[in-house]
Write a protein that holds these residues in place. Structure first.
Motif, mmCIF file in Angstrom:
data_model
loop_
_atom_site.group_PDB
_atom_site.id
_atom_site.type_symbol
_atom_site.label_atom_id
_atom_site.label_comp_id
_atom_site.label_asym_id
_atom_site.label_seq_id
_atom_site.Cartn_x
_atom_site.Cartn_y
_atom_site.Cartn_z
ATOM 1 N N UNK A 87 0.848 -1.191 0.000
ATOM 2 C CA UNK A 87 0.000 0.000 0.000
ATOM 3 C C UNK A 87 0.883 1.240 0.000
ATOM 4 N N UNK A 88 0.574 2.133 -0.919
ATOM 5 C CA UNK A 88 1.275 3.402 -0.965
ATOM 6 C C UNK A 88 0.352 4.538 -0.563
ATOM 7 N N UNK A 89 0.890 5.468 0.197
ATOM 8 C CA UNK A 89 0.103 6.618 0.648
ATOM 9 C C UNK A 89 0.661 7.890 0.010
ATOM 10 N N UNK A 90 0.162 8.246 -1.187
ATOM 11 C CA UNK A 90 0.628 9.481 -1.844
ATOM 12 C C UNK A 90 -0.019 10.696 -1.184
ATOM 13 N N UNK A 91 0.608 11.166 -0.131
ATOM 14 C CA UNK A 91 -0.001 12.222 0.684
ATOM 15 C C UNK A 91 0.422 13.594 0.166
ATOM 16 N N UNK A 92 -0.546 14.404 -0.265
ATOM 17 C CA UNK A 92 -0.287 15.731 -0.803
ATOM 18 C C UNK A 92 -0.820 16.800 0.156
ATOM 19 N N UNK A 93 -0.283 17.987 0.021
ATOM 20 C CA UNK A 93 -0.681 19.093 0.896
ATOM 21 C C UNK A 93 -2.181 19.371 0.850
ATOM 22 N N UNK A 94 -2.833 19.355 -0.321
ATOM 23 C CA UNK A 94 -4.275 19.638 -0.355
ATOM 24 C C UNK A 94 -5.145 18.587 0.318
ATOM 25 N N UNK A 95 -4.556 17.462 0.752
ATOM 26 C CA UNK A 95 -5.337 16.467 1.485
ATOM 27 C C UNK A 95 -5.570 16.871 2.942
ATOM 28 N N UNK A 96 -4.921 17.943 3.370
ATOM 29 C CA UNK A 96 -5.055 18.388 4.759
ATOM 30 C C UNK A 96 -5.255 19.901 4.741
ATOM 31 N N UNK A 97 -6.495 20.299 4.889
ATOM 32 C CA UNK A 97 -6.843 21.714 4.758
ATOM 33 C C UNK A 97 -7.672 22.166 5.954
ATOM 34 N N UNK A 98 -7.793 23.475 6.080
ATOM 35 C CA UNK A 98 -8.637 24.052 7.123
ATOM 36 C C UNK A 98 -9.333 25.284 6.557
ATOM 37 N N UNK A 99 -10.389 25.670 7.215
ATOM 38 C CA UNK A 99 -11.109 26.879 6.838
ATOM 39 C C UNK A 99 -11.637 27.578 8.071
ATOM 40 N N UNK A 100 -11.521 28.887 8.073
ATOM 41 C CA UNK A 100 -12.056 29.680 9.182
ATOM 42 C C UNK A 100 -12.815 30.855 8.592
ATOM 43 N N UNK A 101 -13.976 31.110 9.130
ATOM 44 C CA UNK A 101 -14.740 32.266 8.670
ATOM 45 C C UNK A 101 -15.522 32.858 9.833
ATOM 46 N N UNK A 102 -15.680 34.165 9.796
ATOM 47 C CA UNK A 102 -16.507 34.860 10.789
ATOM 48 C C UNK A 102 -17.322 35.922 10.060
ATOM 49 N N UNK A 103 -18.579 36.053 10.458
ATOM 50 C CA UNK A 103 -19.490 37.012 9.836
ATOM 51 C C UNK A 103 -20.130 37.863 10.928
ATOM 52 N N UNK A 104 -19.988 39.165 10.795
ATOM 53 C CA UNK A 104 -20.634 40.117 11.697
ATOM 54 C C UNK A 104 -21.700 40.850 10.900
#
Length: 744
Positions: free
Chosen positions: A669-686
């Protein structure tokens, strides 16, 4: 399980008893427009000391003695007085709602109407008629009559609303443009590509109604265009209520039949996987099919030797070929395979290389280097294949218990509810047709696929609801809500696929997709009325912790090479890889708002009011994906006798000698792990808003206002964010793809 539910309900009856020693009259007082009357006086004509006034919702509660003929007096400035004769028994809770007319109107009779409930179709229809914007609804009464088990199936009956799986489409506008809320507060979508939640996670038995707004309004959020759907959960009743419902469903395609199945965890029936499908991804080790000389020498204990020479990294990356060769020969000398005096003798060096391989040192180093990779391959179980098992019936068990009592002399209302459901769907002869195209062929069809796979879906889940509301004065109240939701869905597909226009016209394929979703919803609400200004204030705060986990999503496709052989060809056009996927989406959402409502006229004959307020919303998302592709080293990609059980056998992940007597793994088994496989998002609305709702005449009404929103949002990959890479940094390119992060 049912026994424990009964014990819990019995305990609630003990600790939250109905105030049966007194007789109680409860109800609501409102005008002919449906507007509640705040501060109306209610008393007994026989004893004026027994009395109360309506609160900011127009509700009242009065404790009275048992009597066959009590005269209830209701007065309010500017309105006709009411004197109603009632009969009430000891310990009875009597519900009486009154509609009032102004003094300027001749009152021929007093209208006493049935208790208005949010779950009642007539009550919601009145709300729809009086609303300034376009809304639709589904009431609990309707859902119960039709037998809808969740909100998705219920709202699909509304005109202009359709469903795509568990998502909602309104007037043809996709689910990305539909916003869903619980009691007016947004909850996480648990999907990275949509603004809408899968409503099948919310059981209809815990819902009073669903309101669907189709036109924008300043008091609603601005991040939707299709529809704003608010699911209103059950409120506490006016008097003690206990409901227990059991439903058993028979499906002629699945119930008591042998249907498609796969290995599952011991907790699947509770709507979540206990770790049976999951794995630890942090310590995964990729297989080295062609390790460098430096890596092999390190496995044989030459690390201190090379460090003494100042060599701390693999020399394979050096450009000087002579230096690389010298480092290699020094290693052979240290292993005792090459005499120092012959280090520059070409034949002696070649003999040492052969001795390194034939002596077993090369295999020893290779196996030590890849020992962890071999263990990884065997740690993923051989559960690629499905089987048949006898299916049971569909079941649904729900209960709710609610009442009102006194706490420190004030009204405390409560409701506790829960639901458990199991659903099994099976189609032995589904129809699937698709056309495969390519951008390199101007979008023209290349391959036409037709298949009739077996499809099975097992759905298990449970939800609960606890709602406490405390009215600590006639003009002020506070309520809290807790709502956990767990839902697991196991989806299986298997069968032959026939291709027209391909080298191999018949394919055998299988998909196993399990998803577990969890939502923990916490809500706080307080309502206040300030008589001096006739001002209403409502404060809402909601926090939801949500997660969606897809552990070990497996799929494969094998070409039929001949009548007895399957073949997996990773280079074939439109070939799916032999992959096991693990996906994790975590979402935390805080949604808070404060609303004020101020009347613009003393008369209640017309709706004339102004509303204003503010809102704040914060969303945090974390997404991780791990892909494990099955690769071939010494093993064959052919399955003889079409024996896929043997093809996936774990023995293929053990070291074996190839024809050159070198240690190899058949599969890895190979795990081709790329940066876009681990992402985050933060948002705030006032947000801030102000709006007016004004009746100019009986037939002319104007409603409108202004809403201002300020959004702060950041989305990025964990790795790129850690490196503080600019948006257009060239290092964001990976394997021919462009992963551009937009930050606003």
């Amino acid at each position: 399980m049912f026994k424990y539910i009964i014990l819990v309900l019995a305990a609630l009856c003990v600790f939250f008893p109905d105030v049966s020693a007194q007789s109680i009259i409860r109800g609501k007082i409102f005008d002919k427009n449906g507007e509640t009357l705040i501060g109306a006086a209610i008393s007994l004509k026989e004893d004026q000391n027994i009395g109360t006034v309506t609160d900011f919702d127009g509700n009242y509660e009065l404790s009275v003695p048992e009597s066959e003929a009590l005269i209830l007096s209701i007065t309010y400035i500017g309105y006709q007085s009411i004197a109603d004769t009632i009969s009430i028994k000891k310990g009875e809770v009597l519900l009486k709602n009154y509609e009032r007319d102004e003094n300027s109107t001749t009152l021929n009779q007093v209208g006493i109407v049935a208790k208005q409930e949010r779950s009642n179709t007539i009550d919601i229809e009145n709300i729809k008629k009086k609303a300034a914007s376009t809304i639709d609804y589904v009431s609990a009464e309707t859902m119960k009559k039709i037998g809808d088990t969740n909100v998705t199936t219920a709202v699909s009956r509304v005109s202009g609303v359709s469903t795509n799986g568990s998502f909602i489409t309104v007037r043809g506008i996709g689910d990305r443009y539909v916003l869903t809320a619980i009691n007016g507060s947004q909850i996480p979508t648990l999907d990275p590509f949509t603004n809408n939640i899968k409503l099948d996670i919310i059981p209809s038995s815990l819902v009073d109604n669903v309101i669907i707004s189709k036109t924008a309004s300043p008091d609603l959020p601005g991040d939707w265009t299709g529809a704003y759907i608010s699911v209103e959960t059950k409120d506490y009743p006016e008097k003690m209520s206990l409901n227990i419902e059991t439903t058993v469903g028979y499906n002629q395609n699945s119930s008591f039949r042998d249907i498609l199945a796969n290995p599952t965890s011991s907790t699947d029936w509770l709507g979540y996987d206990n770790g049976f499908r999951d794995r630890n991804h942090g310590d995964f080790k990729n297989y080295k099919t062609d390790p460098t000389d430096y890596e092999l020498f390190m496995m044989l204990g030459l690390d201190p030797f090379y460090k003494s020479l100042g060599v701390n990294n693999d020399w394979n990356g050096l450009t000087d070929q002579e230096v690389k060769e010298n480092y290699y020969k020094l290693g052979l000398v240290e292993l005792g395979l090459l005499p120092k005096a012959l280090i520059n003798d070409r034949q002696a060096v070649e003999d040492a290389k052969l001795k390194f391989a034939s002596s077993g040192l090369r295999n020893q180093a290779f196996e030590k280097l890849n020992a962890r990779a071999a263990q990884e391959g065997q740690s993923l179980p051989n559960n690629w294949l499905t089987y048949k098992k006898r299916a049971s019936t569909n079941i649904s068990q729900s209960f709710s218990f609610g009442n009102q009592t006194k706490l420190f002399g004030k009204t405390l209302g409560y409701i506790l509810g829960g639901r458990y459901g199991q659903s099994i769907q099976y189609d032995p002869h589904s129809i699937n047709q698709r056309t495969l195209t390519s951008l390199f062929n101007d979008g023209q069809p290349i391959i036409n696929e037709n298949s009739n796979p077996q499809i099975a879906r097992y759905t298990n889940g449970w939800s609960a609801l606890l709602n406490l509301a405390y009215k600590y004065s006639n003009n002020h109240s506070i309520s809290i809500l807790l709502m956990p939701n767990f839902l697991g869905s196991n989806n299986l597909r298997e069968g032959d696929v026939f291709r027209a226009g391909a080298d191999y016209s018949k394919i055998y394929g299988s998909n196993q997709f399990y998803e577990q979703r969890k939502q923990m919803i916490y809500q706080l609400r307080s309502e206040h009325f300030f008589p001096a200004y006739k001002l209403k204030m409502e404060l809402n705060a909601s926090y939801t912790n949500g997660e969606s986990i897809v552990p070990d999503f497996k799929r494969f496709r094998f070409f039929e090479f001949d009548s007895t052989t399957y073949w997996y060809d990773p280079t074939a056009f439109f070939q799916d890889p032999l992959t096991r996927n693990f996906r994790y989406l975590l979402e935390d959402l805080l949604d808070s708002r404060i609303h004020f409502e101020l009347p613009l006229s003393k008369s209640t004959s017309f709706v004339r009011k102004i509303k204003f307020g503010a809102a704040y919303k914060q969303l945090d998302k974390k997404y991780d994906q791990y892909n494990y592709d099955l690769g071939f080293d010494a093993g064959s990609s052919f399955a003889t006798n079409k024996d896929l059980q043997q093809f996936f056998d774990l023995s293929h992940f053990q070291f074996k000698k190839d024809i050159f007597e070198e240690s190899r793994l058949d599969y890895f088994y190979g795990n081709p792990d790329f940066a876009p496989n681990h992402t985050f998002g933060r948002s705030s609305i006032l947000a801030f808003f102000v709006m007016a709702d004004y009746n100019i005449t009986k037939k002319l009404r104007v409603s409108g206002g202004l809403r201002y929103e300020n959004t702060d949002q950041k989305i990025d990959s964990d790795a790129y964010d850690k490196l503080n890479l600019p948006r257009n940094d060239i290092r964001r390119i990976y394997q021919g793809h462009w992963f551009q992060i937009l930050v606003s």
